[in-house]
Write an enzyme that holds these catalytic residues in place. Sequence first.
Site, short mmCIF file in Angstrom:
data_model
loop_
_atom_site.label_atom_id
_atom_site.label_comp_id
_atom_site.label_asym_id
_atom_site.label_seq_id
_atom_site.Cartn_x
_atom_site.Cartn_y
_atom_site.Cartn_z
N CYS A 98 -4.88 -3.58 3.29
CA CYS A 98 -4.58 -3.24 4.68
C CYS A 98 -5.72 -3.51 5.67
O CYS A 98 -5.96 -4.65 6.06
CB CYS A 98 -4.14 -1.78 4.75
SG CYS A 98 -3.23 -1.35 6.26
N LYS B 233 -10.14 0.41 -1.88
CA LYS B 233 -10.22 -0.08 -0.49
C LYS B 233 -11.60 0.21 0.10
O LYS B 233 -12.09 1.35 0.06
CB LYS B 233 -9.13 0.59 0.34
CG LYS B 233 -9.04 0.13 1.78
CD LYS B 233 -7.89 0.87 2.46
CE LYS B 233 -7.75 0.48 3.93
NZ LYS B 233 -6.67 1.26 4.58
N GLU C 144 0.85 -1.19 0.00
CA GLU C 144 0.00 0.00 0.00
C GLU C 144 0.89 1.25 0.00
O GLU C 144 1.94 1.28 0.64
CB GLU C 144 -0.88 -0.04 1.25
CG GLU C 144 -1.88 1.09 1.38
CD GLU C 144 -2.68 1.01 2.68
OE1 GLU C 144 -3.77 1.59 2.73
OE2 GLU C 144 -2.20 0.37 3.65
#
Length: 278
Positions: free
Chosen positions: A158, A117, A45
Amino acid sequence: MSADQFIVGCVQLCPGEDRDANLARVVDGVRSAKDQGAALVALPEYATFLHASGAAMRANADEEASDPSLPKLQKLAIDQKVWLLVGSLALNGPEGRLVNRSYLLSPSGDVVASYDKIHMFDATLKNGRVIRESSAYAPGGRAVVARTPWACIGMSVCYDARFPQLYRALAQGGAEVLAVPAAFTRQTGTLHWKALLQARAIENGAFIIAPATCGEHPGGHQTYGHAMIIDPNGQILAEAGEASEVICAPIDLGQVALARSRIPSLSHDRIFELAHAG
Protein backbone atom coordinates in the site's frame (compact mmCIF):
# COMPACT_ATOMS: atom_id res chain seq x y z
CA MET A 1 3.50 -20.88 -22.24
CA SER A 2 7.29 -20.72 -22.04
CA ALA A 3 9.25 -20.91 -18.80
CA ASP A 4 9.28 -17.13 -18.47
CA GLN A 5 5.55 -16.67 -19.04
CA PHE A 6 2.67 -17.18 -16.64
CA ILE A 7 -0.76 -15.77 -15.76
CA VAL A 8 -1.27 -13.69 -12.63
CA GLY A 9 -4.58 -13.00 -10.95
CA CYS A 10 -5.49 -10.15 -8.60
CA VAL A 11 -8.45 -10.58 -6.27
CA GLN A 12 -10.36 -7.42 -5.35
CA LEU A 13 -12.45 -7.71 -2.18
CA CYS A 14 -14.51 -5.70 0.31
CA PRO A 15 -13.41 -7.19 3.66
CA GLY A 16 -15.13 -6.36 6.92
CA GLU A 17 -15.04 -7.63 10.50
CA ASP A 18 -16.46 -11.13 9.84
CA ARG A 19 -13.31 -13.16 9.32
CA ASP A 20 -15.11 -16.30 8.16
CA ALA A 21 -17.11 -14.37 5.56
CA ASN A 22 -13.94 -12.64 4.36
CA LEU A 23 -12.12 -15.95 4.01
CA ALA A 24 -15.05 -17.41 2.06
CA ARG A 25 -14.77 -14.52 -0.41
CA VAL A 26 -11.02 -15.07 -0.64
CA VAL A 27 -11.59 -18.72 -1.50
CA ASP A 28 -14.08 -17.80 -4.21
CA GLY A 29 -11.71 -15.21 -5.65
CA VAL A 30 -8.73 -17.54 -5.73
CA ARG A 31 -10.78 -20.29 -7.35
CA SER A 32 -12.00 -17.84 -9.99
CA ALA A 33 -8.43 -16.75 -10.77
CA LYS A 34 -7.27 -20.37 -10.95
CA ASP A 35 -10.14 -21.17 -13.34
CA GLN A 36 -8.82 -18.36 -15.57
CA GLY A 37 -5.40 -19.99 -15.66
CA ALA A 38 -3.61 -18.02 -12.95
CA ALA A 39 -0.51 -19.68 -11.52
CA LEU A 40 0.09 -16.80 -9.08
CA VAL A 41 -2.87 -15.21 -7.29
CA ALA A 42 -2.52 -12.02 -5.25
CA LEU A 43 -4.82 -10.90 -2.42
CA PRO A 44 -5.12 -7.32 -1.16
CA GLU A 45 -3.94 -5.79 2.09
CA TYR A 46 -6.12 -6.79 5.07
CA ALA A 47 -7.99 -9.37 2.98
CA THR A 48 -9.19 -11.33 6.02
CA PHE A 49 -10.13 -8.48 8.41
CA LEU A 50 -10.54 -4.73 7.99
CA HIS A 51 -11.96 -2.11 10.35
CA ALA A 52 -11.33 1.64 10.45
CA SER A 53 -10.62 1.46 14.18
CA GLY A 54 -7.07 0.73 15.24
CA ALA A 55 -8.48 -0.63 18.51
CA ALA A 56 -10.64 -3.11 16.58
CA MET A 57 -7.67 -4.21 14.50
CA ARG A 58 -5.62 -4.76 17.68
CA ALA A 59 -8.44 -6.64 19.40
CA ASN A 60 -8.67 -9.06 16.49
CA ALA A 61 -4.94 -9.57 15.95
CA ASP A 62 -3.06 -12.69 16.99
CA GLU A 63 0.51 -13.87 17.18
CA GLU A 64 1.69 -15.29 13.88
CA ALA A 65 1.79 -18.83 15.30
CA SER A 66 -1.84 -18.66 16.43
CA ASP A 67 -3.38 -16.56 13.65
CA PRO A 68 -6.44 -18.46 12.35
CA SER A 69 -6.23 -17.12 8.79
CA LEU A 70 -2.74 -18.14 7.75
CA PRO A 71 -3.24 -21.94 7.99
CA LYS A 72 -6.46 -21.63 5.98
CA LEU A 73 -4.67 -19.61 3.32
CA GLN A 74 -1.88 -22.17 3.23
CA LYS A 75 -4.47 -24.93 2.71
CA LEU A 76 -6.08 -22.83 -0.04
CA ALA A 77 -2.74 -22.59 -1.88
CA ILE A 78 -2.37 -26.36 -1.61
CA ASP A 79 -5.93 -27.10 -2.70
CA GLN A 80 -5.79 -24.79 -5.70
CA LYS A 81 -2.16 -25.59 -6.53
CA VAL A 82 -1.25 -21.91 -6.91
CA TRP A 83 1.36 -19.52 -5.61
CA LEU A 84 -0.56 -17.22 -3.29
CA LEU A 85 0.47 -13.69 -2.33
CA VAL A 86 -1.32 -12.82 0.91
CA GLY A 87 -1.52 -9.04 0.72
CA SER A 88 -1.27 -8.65 4.47
CA LEU A 89 -2.42 -9.84 7.87
CA ALA A 90 -2.44 -7.61 10.96
CA LEU A 91 -0.46 -9.50 13.62
CA ASN A 92 0.75 -8.76 17.12
CA GLY A 93 4.19 -7.20 16.98
CA PRO A 94 6.77 -5.59 19.26
CA GLU A 95 6.07 -3.13 22.09
CA GLY A 96 2.31 -3.58 22.01
CA ARG A 97 2.00 -2.57 18.38
CA LEU A 98 0.90 -4.55 15.34
CA VAL A 99 2.81 -5.49 12.22
CA ASN A 100 1.25 -5.42 8.76
CA ARG A 101 2.75 -8.58 7.27
CA SER A 102 2.58 -9.85 3.69
CA TYR A 103 3.27 -13.48 2.76
CA LEU A 104 4.17 -15.41 -0.35
CA LEU A 105 2.96 -19.02 -0.17
CA SER A 106 4.01 -21.84 -2.48
CA PRO A 107 1.58 -24.43 -3.91
CA SER A 108 2.75 -26.76 -1.16
CA GLY A 109 1.62 -24.22 1.45
CA ASP A 110 5.11 -23.22 2.52
CA VAL A 111 5.84 -19.64 3.54
CA VAL A 112 8.46 -18.73 0.93
CA ALA A 113 8.78 -15.13 2.11
CA SER A 114 7.24 -12.61 4.46
CA TYR A 115 7.50 -8.83 4.51
CA ASP A 116 6.48 -6.27 7.13
CA LYS A 117 5.22 -3.00 5.69
CA ILE A 118 7.97 -0.42 6.03
CA HIS A 119 6.22 2.92 5.48
CA MET A 120 3.44 4.01 7.84
CA PHE A 121 0.44 5.92 6.51
CA ASP A 122 0.30 9.03 8.71
CA ALA A 123 -1.88 11.50 6.85
CA THR A 124 -4.79 13.92 7.01
CA LEU A 125 -7.42 13.35 4.35
CA LYS A 126 -9.21 16.24 2.66
CA ASN A 127 -12.37 15.52 4.70
CA GLY A 128 -10.31 16.16 7.84
CA ARG A 129 -9.99 12.53 8.89
CA VAL A 130 -6.61 11.90 10.51
CA ILE A 131 -4.95 8.51 10.04
CA ARG A 132 -1.90 7.68 12.15
CA GLU A 133 -0.85 4.17 11.22
CA SER A 134 2.37 4.55 13.19
CA SER A 135 0.42 4.78 16.44
CA ALA A 136 -0.85 1.22 16.02
CA TYR A 137 1.77 -0.45 13.81
CA ALA A 138 5.51 -1.03 14.07
CA PRO A 139 7.26 -0.48 10.73
CA GLY A 140 9.35 -3.18 9.14
CA GLY A 141 12.98 -2.60 8.32
CA ARG A 142 13.73 -5.17 5.62
CA ALA A 143 13.02 -5.12 1.88
CA VAL A 144 12.28 -8.56 0.41
CA VAL A 145 12.75 -10.12 -3.02
CA ALA A 146 11.18 -13.59 -3.28
CA ARG A 147 11.92 -16.20 -5.93
CA THR A 148 9.22 -18.16 -7.77
CA PRO A 149 9.64 -20.62 -10.67
CA TRP A 150 9.06 -17.78 -13.16
CA ALA A 151 10.12 -14.50 -11.64
CA CYS A 152 11.60 -12.73 -8.66
CA ILE A 153 8.92 -10.73 -6.85
CA GLY A 154 9.57 -7.57 -4.89
CA MET A 155 7.21 -7.30 -1.95
CA SER A 156 5.56 -4.13 -0.68
CA VAL A 157 2.26 -2.97 0.82
CA CYS A 158 0.00 0.00 0.00
CA TYR A 159 1.59 3.27 1.25
CA ASP A 160 5.00 1.93 0.22
CA ALA A 161 3.94 2.89 -3.33
CA ARG A 162 4.84 6.51 -2.55
CA PHE A 163 8.49 5.67 -1.89
CA PRO A 164 10.27 5.01 -5.19
CA GLN A 165 13.58 4.25 -3.48
CA LEU A 166 12.10 1.01 -2.12
CA TYR A 167 11.16 -0.24 -5.58
CA ARG A 168 14.49 0.88 -6.99
CA ALA A 169 16.23 -1.29 -4.40
CA LEU A 170 13.93 -4.23 -5.15
CA ALA A 171 14.47 -3.96 -8.91
CA GLN A 172 18.22 -3.58 -8.54
CA GLY A 173 18.08 -6.60 -6.23
CA GLY A 174 16.58 -8.72 -9.02
CA ALA A 175 12.83 -8.15 -8.79
CA GLU A 176 11.06 -8.37 -12.15
CA VAL A 177 7.55 -8.21 -10.71
CA LEU A 178 6.62 -5.69 -8.00
CA ALA A 179 3.67 -6.56 -5.75
CA VAL A 180 1.64 -3.69 -4.28
CA PRO A 181 -1.34 -5.15 -2.37
CA ALA A 182 -3.34 -2.26 -0.97
CA ALA A 183 -6.29 -0.88 0.93
CA PHE A 184 -5.92 2.57 -0.63
CA THR A 185 -8.38 5.15 0.69
CA ARG A 186 -10.97 6.29 -1.80
CA GLN A 187 -9.91 9.92 -1.45
CA THR A 188 -6.22 9.34 -2.16
CA GLY A 189 -6.93 6.60 -4.68
CA THR A 190 -8.87 8.86 -7.01
CA LEU A 191 -5.93 11.26 -7.03
CA HIS A 192 -2.81 9.12 -7.07
CA TRP A 193 -3.26 5.33 -7.28
CA LYS A 194 -2.96 4.85 -11.03
CA ALA A 195 -0.16 7.37 -11.49
CA LEU A 196 1.92 5.93 -8.66
CA LEU A 197 1.68 2.37 -9.96
CA GLN A 198 2.47 3.33 -13.54
CA ALA A 199 5.46 5.37 -12.38
CA ARG A 200 6.84 2.46 -10.34
CA ALA A 201 6.49 0.17 -13.37
CA ILE A 202 8.18 2.60 -15.78
CA GLU A 203 11.01 3.60 -13.42
CA ASN A 204 12.01 0.01 -12.83
CA GLY A 205 11.09 -1.73 -16.07
CA ALA A 206 8.98 -4.14 -14.03
CA PHE A 207 5.49 -5.59 -13.97
CA ILE A 208 3.20 -4.31 -11.22
CA ILE A 209 0.57 -6.52 -9.61
CA ALA A 210 -1.68 -4.52 -7.32
CA PRO A 211 -4.67 -6.30 -5.75
CA ALA A 212 -6.91 -3.93 -3.82
CA THR A 213 -9.74 -3.67 -1.33
CA CYS A 214 -12.87 -1.78 -2.33
CA GLY A 215 -16.09 -0.36 -0.96
CA GLU A 216 -17.34 0.50 2.51
CA HIS A 217 -15.76 -1.05 5.60
CA PRO A 218 -16.76 -1.02 9.29
CA GLY A 219 -16.05 2.23 11.06
CA GLY A 220 -16.81 4.40 8.03
CA HIS A 221 -13.69 3.50 6.04
CA GLN A 222 -13.87 3.64 2.24
CA THR A 223 -11.30 2.11 -0.10
CA TYR A 224 -10.80 2.76 -3.78
CA GLY A 225 -10.51 -0.59 -5.51
CA HIS A 226 -9.16 -0.45 -9.08
CA ALA A 227 -6.82 -3.42 -8.73
CA MET A 228 -4.31 -3.29 -11.57
CA ILE A 229 -1.80 -5.35 -13.50
CA ILE A 230 0.68 -3.12 -15.35
CA ASP A 231 3.48 -3.95 -17.79
CA PRO A 232 7.08 -2.61 -17.67
CA ASN A 233 6.17 0.26 -19.99
CA GLY A 234 3.38 1.46 -17.72
CA GLN A 235 0.57 0.06 -19.86
CA ILE A 236 -2.42 -1.25 -17.91
CA LEU A 237 -3.06 -4.89 -18.84
CA ALA A 238 -6.07 -5.31 -16.55
CA GLU A 239 -7.99 -3.03 -14.18
CA ALA A 240 -10.88 -3.71 -11.82
CA GLY A 241 -13.64 -1.22 -11.05
CA GLU A 242 -14.84 -0.24 -7.59
CA ALA A 243 -16.63 -3.50 -6.69
CA SER A 244 -15.39 -6.99 -5.87
CA GLU A 245 -13.80 -8.55 -8.94
CA VAL A 246 -11.03 -10.84 -10.14
CA ILE A 247 -8.67 -9.69 -12.88
CA CYS A 248 -6.04 -11.74 -14.70
CA ALA A 249 -3.33 -11.01 -17.24
CA PRO A 250 -0.36 -12.80 -18.82
CA ILE A 251 3.13 -11.93 -17.60
CA ASP A 252 5.94 -12.23 -20.15
CA LEU A 253 9.29 -11.64 -18.50
CA GLY A 254 10.82 -11.04 -21.91
CA GLN A 255 9.16 -7.63 -21.70
CA VAL A 256 11.16 -6.87 -18.56
CA ALA A 257 14.43 -7.75 -20.24
CA LEU A 258 13.49 -5.72 -23.32
CA ALA A 259 12.43 -2.64 -21.37
CA ARG A 260 15.59 -2.71 -19.26
CA SER A 261 17.86 -3.21 -22.25
CA ARG A 262 16.33 -0.28 -24.13
CA ILE A 263 16.46 2.09 -21.17
CA PRO A 264 18.99 0.62 -18.70
CA SER A 265 18.38 3.25 -16.04
CA LEU A 266 18.76 0.73 -13.21
CA SER A 267 22.50 0.83 -13.88
CA HIS A 268 22.69 4.60 -14.36
CA ASP A 269 22.33 5.83 -10.77
CA ARG A 270 24.82 8.53 -9.86
CA ILE A 271 26.01 9.81 -6.51
CA PHE A 272 25.45 13.53 -6.23
CA GLU A 273 25.49 16.37 -3.75
CA LEU A 274 22.53 18.57 -2.91
CA ALA A 275 23.32 22.28 -3.03
CA HIS A 276 21.14 25.15 -1.81
CA ALA A 277 21.57 28.34 -3.76
CA GLY A 278 20.26 31.87 -3.29
